[in-house]
Motif scaffolding. Sequence first.
Motif, PDB file in Angstrom:
ATOM      1  N   VAL A 100       6.682  -8.542   4.831  1.00  0.00           N
ATOM      2  CA  VAL A 100       6.645  -9.916   5.347  1.00  0.00           C
ATOM      3  C   VAL A 100       8.024 -10.433   5.729  1.00  0.00           C
ATOM      4  O   VAL A 100       8.142 -11.310   6.587  1.00  0.00           O
ATOM      5  N   GLU A 101       9.074  -9.887   5.127  1.00  0.00           N
ATOM      6  CA  GLU A 101      10.433 -10.329   5.455  1.00  0.00           C
ATOM      7  C   GLU A 101      10.805  -9.979   6.892  1.00  0.00           C
ATOM      8  O   GLU A 101      11.715 -10.571   7.461  1.00  0.00           O
ATOM      9  N   GLU A 102      10.095  -9.027   7.482  1.00  0.00           N
ATOM     10  CA  GLU A 102      10.397  -8.587   8.842  1.00  0.00           C
ATOM     11  C   GLU A 102       9.473  -9.206   9.885  1.00  0.00           C
ATOM     12  O   GLU A 102       9.580  -8.882  11.067  1.00  0.00           O
ATOM     13  N   LYS A 114       4.815  -9.457  -0.622  1.00  0.00           N
ATOM     14  CA  LYS A 114       5.650  -8.457   0.057  1.00  0.00           C
ATOM     15  C   LYS A 114       5.015  -7.924   1.332  1.00  0.00           C
ATOM     16  O   LYS A 114       5.705  -7.578   2.280  1.00  0.00           O
ATOM     17  N   SER A 115       3.687  -7.794   1.354  1.00  0.00           N
ATOM     18  CA  SER A 115       2.983  -7.360   2.560  1.00  0.00           C
ATOM     19  C   SER A 115       1.718  -8.196   2.703  1.00  0.00           C
ATOM     20  O   SER A 115       1.272  -8.826   1.747  1.00  0.00           O
ATOM     21  N   GLU A 116       1.153  -8.183   3.923  1.00  0.00           N
ATOM     22  CA  GLU A 116       0.057  -9.106   4.203  1.00  0.00           C
ATOM     23  C   GLU A 116      -0.846  -8.537   5.288  1.00  0.00           C
ATOM     24  O   GLU A 116      -0.389  -7.808   6.169  1.00  0.00           O
ATOM     25  N   ILE A 117      -2.111  -8.896   5.217  1.00  0.00           N
ATOM     26  CA  ILE A 117      -3.063  -8.614   6.280  1.00  0.00           C
ATOM     27  C   ILE A 117      -3.869  -9.884   6.500  1.00  0.00           C
ATOM     28  O   ILE A 117      -4.285 -10.536   5.537  1.00  0.00           O
ATOM     29  N   VAL A 118      -4.061 -10.240   7.771  1.00  0.00           N
ATOM     30  CA  VAL A 118      -4.828 -11.424   8.119  1.00  0.00           C
ATOM     31  C   VAL A 118      -5.871 -11.038   9.167  1.00  0.00           C
ATOM     32  O   VAL A 118      -5.531 -10.411  10.178  1.00  0.00           O
ATOM     33  N   VAL A 119      -7.123 -11.411   8.899  1.00  0.00           N
ATOM     34  CA  VAL A 119      -8.251 -11.057   9.747  1.00  0.00           C
ATOM     35  C   VAL A 119      -8.903 -12.333  10.272  1.00  0.00           C
ATOM     36  O   VAL A 119      -9.280 -13.200   9.475  1.00  0.00           O
ATOM     37  N   PRO A 120      -9.051 -12.457  11.592  1.00  0.00           N
ATOM     38  CA  PRO A 120      -9.757 -13.632  12.113  1.00  0.00           C
ATOM     39  C   PRO A 120     -11.248 -13.540  11.816  1.00  0.00           C
ATOM     40  O   PRO A 120     -11.822 -12.444  11.779  1.00  0.00           O
ATOM     41  N   VAL A 134      -4.894 -11.918   3.076  1.00  0.00           N
ATOM     42  CA  VAL A 134      -4.738 -11.138   1.850  1.00  0.00           C
ATOM     43  C   VAL A 134      -3.265 -10.750   1.728  1.00  0.00           C
ATOM     44  O   VAL A 134      -2.684 -10.182   2.650  1.00  0.00           O
ATOM     45  N   ASP A 135      -2.685 -11.068   0.585  1.00  0.00           N
ATOM     46  CA  ASP A 135      -1.280 -10.747   0.308  1.00  0.00           C
ATOM     47  C   ASP A 135      -1.196  -9.741  -0.833  1.00  0.00           C
ATOM     48  O   ASP A 135      -2.011  -9.773  -1.758  1.00  0.00           O
ATOM     49  N   SER A 136      -0.172  -8.901  -0.751  1.00  0.00           N
ATOM     50  CA  SER A 136       0.107  -7.951  -1.824  1.00  0.00           C
ATOM     51  C   SER A 136       1.522  -8.175  -2.333  1.00  0.00           C
ATOM     52  O   SER A 136       2.403  -8.583  -1.576  1.00  0.00           O
ATOM     53  N   GLN A 138       3.217  -5.710  -3.197  1.00  0.00           N
ATOM     54  CA  GLN A 138       3.825  -4.410  -2.925  1.00  0.00           C
ATOM     55  C   GLN A 138       4.079  -4.279  -1.426  1.00  0.00           C
ATOM     56  O   GLN A 138       3.266  -4.740  -0.614  1.00  0.00           O
ATOM     57  N   LEU A 139       5.160  -3.632  -1.064  1.00  0.00           N
ATOM     58  CA  LEU A 139       5.433  -3.372   0.343  1.00  0.00           C
ATOM     59  C   LEU A 139       4.429  -2.368   0.898  1.00  0.00           C
ATOM     60  O   LEU A 139       3.954  -1.481   0.181  1.00  0.00           O
ATOM     61  N   ASN A 140       4.115  -2.508   2.177  1.00  0.00           N
ATOM     62  CA  ASN A 140       3.311  -1.535   2.908  1.00  0.00           C
ATOM     63  C   ASN A 140       2.007  -1.193   2.191  1.00  0.00           C
ATOM     64  O   ASN A 140       1.635  -0.026   2.080  1.00  0.00           O
ATOM     65  N   ASP A 141       1.315  -2.207   1.715  1.00  0.00           N
ATOM     66  CA  ASP A 141       0.126  -1.981   0.890  1.00  0.00           C
ATOM     67  C   ASP A 141      -1.174  -1.908   1.688  1.00  0.00           C
ATOM     68  O   ASP A 141      -2.200  -1.541   1.144  1.00  0.00           O
ATOM     69  N   PHE A 142      -1.145  -2.250   2.982  1.00  0.00           N
ATOM     70  CA  PHE A 142      -2.385  -2.316   3.751  1.00  0.00           C
ATOM     71  C   PHE A 142      -2.401  -1.267   4.857  1.00  0.00           C
ATOM     72  O   PHE A 142      -1.385  -1.017   5.500  1.00  0.00           O
ATOM     73  N   THR A 143      -3.570  -0.689   5.060  1.00  0.00           N
ATOM     74  CA  THR A 143      -3.739   0.371   6.055  1.00  0.00           C
ATOM     75  C   THR A 143      -4.903   0.019   6.984  1.00  0.00           C
ATOM     76  O   THR A 143      -5.548  -1.020   6.836  1.00  0.00           O
ATOM     77  N   GLU A 144      -5.202   0.933   7.881  1.00  0.00           N
ATOM     78  CA  GLU A 144      -6.352   0.782   8.768  1.00  0.00           C
ATOM     79  C   GLU A 144      -7.640   0.690   7.957  1.00  0.00           C
ATOM     80  O   GLU A 144      -8.588   0.026   8.368  1.00  0.00           O
ATOM     81  N   THR A 145      -7.692   1.340   6.806  1.00  0.00           N
ATOM     82  CA  THR A 145      -8.863   1.239   5.930  1.00  0.00           C
ATOM     83  C   THR A 145      -9.100  -0.207   5.525  1.00  0.00           C
ATOM     84  O   THR A 145     -10.235  -0.694   5.554  1.00  0.00           O
ATOM     85  N   ASP A 146      -8.031  -0.900   5.148  1.00  0.00           N
ATOM     86  CA  ASP A 146      -8.166  -2.321   4.783  1.00  0.00           C
ATOM     87  C   ASP A 146      -8.563  -3.151   5.997  1.00  0.00           C
ATOM     88  O   ASP A 146      -9.432  -4.025   5.892  1.00  0.00           O
ATOM     89  N   ALA A 147      -7.945  -2.888   7.135  1.00  0.00           N
ATOM     90  CA  ALA A 147      -8.291  -3.647   8.344  1.00  0.00           C
ATOM     91  C   ALA A 147      -9.773  -3.483   8.657  1.00  0.00           C
ATOM     92  O   ALA A 147     -10.484  -4.474   8.879  1.00  0.00           O
TER      93      ALA A 147
END
Length: 161
Positions: A100-102, A114-120, A134-136, A138-147
């Motif tokens: 998220v810092e980037e 540290k990491s985030e995924i947002v779904v409309p 959804v926030d984690s 942990q860095l780099n915690d979300f993948t295409e599986t989560d999406a």
Amino acid sequence: MAETLFIPQTTDRQAIYDSLVPQLAALVAGETDMVANLANIAAALKEAFGFFWVGFYLNKENQLVLGPFQGPVACTRIAFSKGVCGAAYTRGETIVVPDVEEFPGHIACSSASKSEIVVPVFDQAGQVQMVLDVDSDQLNDFTETDASGLEQIARLITGLY
């Protein structure tokens, strides 16, 4: 459906989504109250995955307003032009942020995120009505599986309203 979830004892997120999605469909089937359904979905995701924060921001008053969630207190209002939630809402697409810092313009509701995924979440007419955030911690915690899994859950919500 009873208000009990079966969560497979595995770290395989695909297996968890495969188990969770039909249970959520059964949980919300027949319930017409949006707040109740969103609250149960947020709680189920938090329970199943142990994410740091899970919740919804709803389109109200020309901005995103905090809805049902699980986790620490959060930002109450987000402009459509701000942060990951605003970007996902405006673009109408899922956004995965490994760090998220980037992310330019990230809104830091919590420094622990540290990491985030947002779904409309779309309505029946195809308009974005809310986002699932959804926030984690942990860095780099979300993948295409989560999406993919979270998009399935968003489609459940679309089918209700």
